[in-house]
Scaffold this motif. Structure first.
Motif, PDB file in Angstrom:
ATOM      1  N   VAL A 206     -60.777  33.273   4.086  1.00 61.07           N
ATOM      2  CA  VAL A 206     -61.222  31.953   4.537  1.00 61.07           C
ATOM      3  C   VAL A 206     -60.973  30.910   3.448  1.00 61.07           C
ATOM      4  CG1 VAL A 206     -63.244  30.585   5.216  1.00 61.07           C
ATOM      5  CG2 VAL A 206     -62.897  32.870   6.176  1.00 61.07           C
ATOM      6  N   LEU A 207     -61.370  31.216   2.236  1.00 61.44           N
ATOM      7  CA  LEU A 207     -61.190  30.286   1.122  1.00 61.44           C
ATOM      8  C   LEU A 207     -59.712  29.980   0.901  1.00 61.44           C
ATOM      9  CD1 LEU A 207     -62.942  28.809  -1.010  1.00 61.44           C
ATOM     10  CD2 LEU A 207     -62.525  30.758  -2.526  1.00 61.44           C
ATOM     11  N   THR A 208     -58.872  31.002   0.932  1.00 61.09           N
ATOM     12  CA  THR A 208     -57.436  30.807   0.754  1.00 61.09           C
ATOM     13  C   THR A 208     -56.862  29.974   1.893  1.00 61.09           C
ATOM     14  OG1 THR A 208     -57.262  32.923  -0.409  1.00 61.09           O
ATOM     15  CG2 THR A 208     -55.210  31.978   0.415  1.00 61.09           C
TER      16      THR A 208
ATOM     17  N   ALA B 234     -63.656  22.174  -0.791  1.00 60.66           N
ATOM     18  CA  ALA B 234     -64.612  21.067  -0.758  1.00 60.66           C
ATOM     19  C   ALA B 234     -63.900  19.767  -0.390  1.00 60.66           C
ATOM     20  CB  ALA B 234     -65.311  20.942  -2.108  1.00 60.66           C
ATOM     21  N   LEU B 235     -62.706  19.562  -0.915  1.00 59.63           N
ATOM     22  CA  LEU B 235     -61.936  18.372  -0.585  1.00 59.63           C
ATOM     23  C   LEU B 235     -61.600  18.341   0.908  1.00 59.63           C
ATOM     24  CD1 LEU B 235     -60.487  15.821  -1.504  1.00 59.63           C
ATOM     25  CD2 LEU B 235     -58.533  17.258  -2.133  1.00 59.63           C
TER      26      LEU B 235
ATOM     27  N   SER C 137     -48.670  32.059  -1.246  1.00 58.83           N
ATOM     28  CA  SER C 137     -48.164  33.038  -2.208  1.00 58.83           C
ATOM     29  C   SER C 137     -48.683  32.751  -3.606  1.00 58.83           C
ATOM     30  CB  SER C 137     -46.634  33.023  -2.215  1.00 58.83           C
ATOM     31  OG  SER C 137     -46.141  33.418  -0.964  1.00 58.83           O
ATOM     32  N   THR C 138     -48.685  31.482  -3.977  1.00 59.85           N
ATOM     33  CA  THR C 138     -49.156  31.092  -5.303  1.00 59.85           C
ATOM     34  C   THR C 138     -50.645  31.385  -5.461  1.00 59.85           C
ATOM     35  OG1 THR C 138     -47.477  29.366  -5.360  1.00 59.85           O
ATOM     36  CG2 THR C 138     -49.305  29.170  -6.931  1.00 59.85           C
ATOM     37  N   LEU C 139     -51.439  31.008  -4.456  1.00 59.01           N
ATOM     38  CA  LEU C 139     -52.882  31.246  -4.539  1.00 59.01           C
ATOM     39  C   LEU C 139     -53.211  32.741  -4.530  1.00 59.01           C
ATOM     40  CD1 LEU C 139     -54.251  28.406  -2.225  1.00 59.01           C
ATOM     41  CD2 LEU C 139     -54.199  28.471  -4.740  1.00 59.01           C
TER      42      LEU C 139
ATOM     43  N   ALA D   2     -62.131  29.081  -8.358  1.00 61.75           N
ATOM     44  CA  ALA D   2     -62.723  27.770  -8.650  1.00 61.75           C
ATOM     45  C   ALA D   2     -61.828  26.654  -8.106  1.00 61.75           C
ATOM     46  CB  ALA D   2     -62.941  27.601 -10.147  1.00 61.75           C
ATOM     47  N   ALA D   3     -60.524  26.755  -8.330  1.00 65.51           N
ATOM     48  CA  ALA D   3     -59.592  25.749  -7.811  1.00 65.51           C
ATOM     49  C   ALA D   3     -59.588  25.745  -6.286  1.00 65.51           C
ATOM     50  CB  ALA D   3     -58.185  26.010  -8.352  1.00 65.51           C
TER      51      ALA D   3
END
Length: 181
Positions: free
Chosen positions: A70-72, A159-160, A137-139, A152-153
């Motif tokens: 979900v976060l990704t 949040a944004l 892929s990067t994340l 964290a990023a």
């Protein structure tokens, strides 16, 4: 003799590729060579990340955690839109695109430059769906190599995205209550 055979093979291969591209494109201009180069670039990019993960010796999880998925997903959505549509990131896209018009709050509609081999890159950098493949892929690699910093990023990007949704909802509510004045 070997050079002649090699040269004939290359000519035949190029002819075959040209005919395949012509038959595929149905009289439309399609930068298939550029797409092939983009696929090769993406393969090299992911291979480099995979090599870094392997060298680092980090074990791969048996399966992704639902919260990480979900976060990704949300972080990928937000970063992909920022990179491919954001007004503030237009200098990154400008070598490969042409400005057309605004497109939503703080977003731009741009078109790929059709010449000089820039069309494929222009398509890639203006398409949030295309950009999201690279971002995901990067994340994902970041989560394997630097899990705390990457989460964290991704939390900040999520949040944004939430703040953007609230801004749009608030604007819609104001428009509805004031009659769009």
């Amino acid at each position: 003799m070997d050079r002649q055979a090699d040269s004939r093979f290359r000519r035949k291969a190029r002819g075959l590729l040209r005919r395949a591209a012509r038959d595929y494109s149905a009289e439309h201009e399609r930068p298939l060579g550029g797409y092939l180069a983009a696929m090769a670039g993406f393969g090299a990019y992911t291979a480099a990340w995979a090599t870094a993960v392997r060298i680092r010796g980090r074990p791969l999880p048996d399966r992704p955690e639902p919260w990480d998925v979900v976060l990704t997903s949300v972080a990928t959505f937000r970063l992909s839109r920022l990179l491919s549509k954001g007004s503030v990131t237009s200098p990154l896209r400008s070598p490969f695109t042409r400005y057309v018009s605004p497109q939503g709050p703080a977003e731009l509609h741009e078109e790929p430059q059709p010449h000089g081999g820039k069309e494929t890159v222009g398509e890639l950098v203006t398409c949030p769906f295309c950009t999201s493949v690279w971002v995901t892929s990067t994340l994902t690699a970041g989560q394997l190599l630097w899990p705390r910093a990457t989460r964290a990023a991704m939390g900040a990007l999520t949040a944004l995205a939430g703040a953007d949704a609230l801004q749009l909802a608030y604007s819609a509510l104001v428009d509805k209550t004031t009659g769009g004045e």
